[in-house]
Scaffold this motif. Sequence first.
Motif: not given
Length: 105
Positions: A16-32, A82-91
């Motif tokens: 998987n070489d995508k920058l955004f995929d269905r798992w990005s939302a999970l990483h973002f939410t877990t980060g929050i 990156f999505f982890d860090a974004l979510g962590i920052s928001l949380g």
Amino acid sequence: MRYGYGMAKTEMPPRNDKLFDRWSALHFTTGIILGWLINPWIALLIMAAYEPIENFVLCPLFWRFGIVFGHESWRNSFSDIFFDALGISLGALLLSAINTPSHLL
């Protein structure tokens, strides 16, 4: 083609070489959630450390059973961080300002 349990394991599908995929939302939410509950730097360390474990340990382990999991390129892994860090920052910043959790870990 779906790779499931018991199927012939001749070769793995492409990474998987995508920058955004269905798992990005999970990483973002877990980060929050983690950014809200624990120290943001520890949360980022844990979530960033998970990526190589996913690629080098879990992916080959699951593939033995014909399950494709965590078969990602480094580009996708870095976008997950990156999505982890974004979510962590928001949380850490937004949710903590609105409501302090009753149990900080």
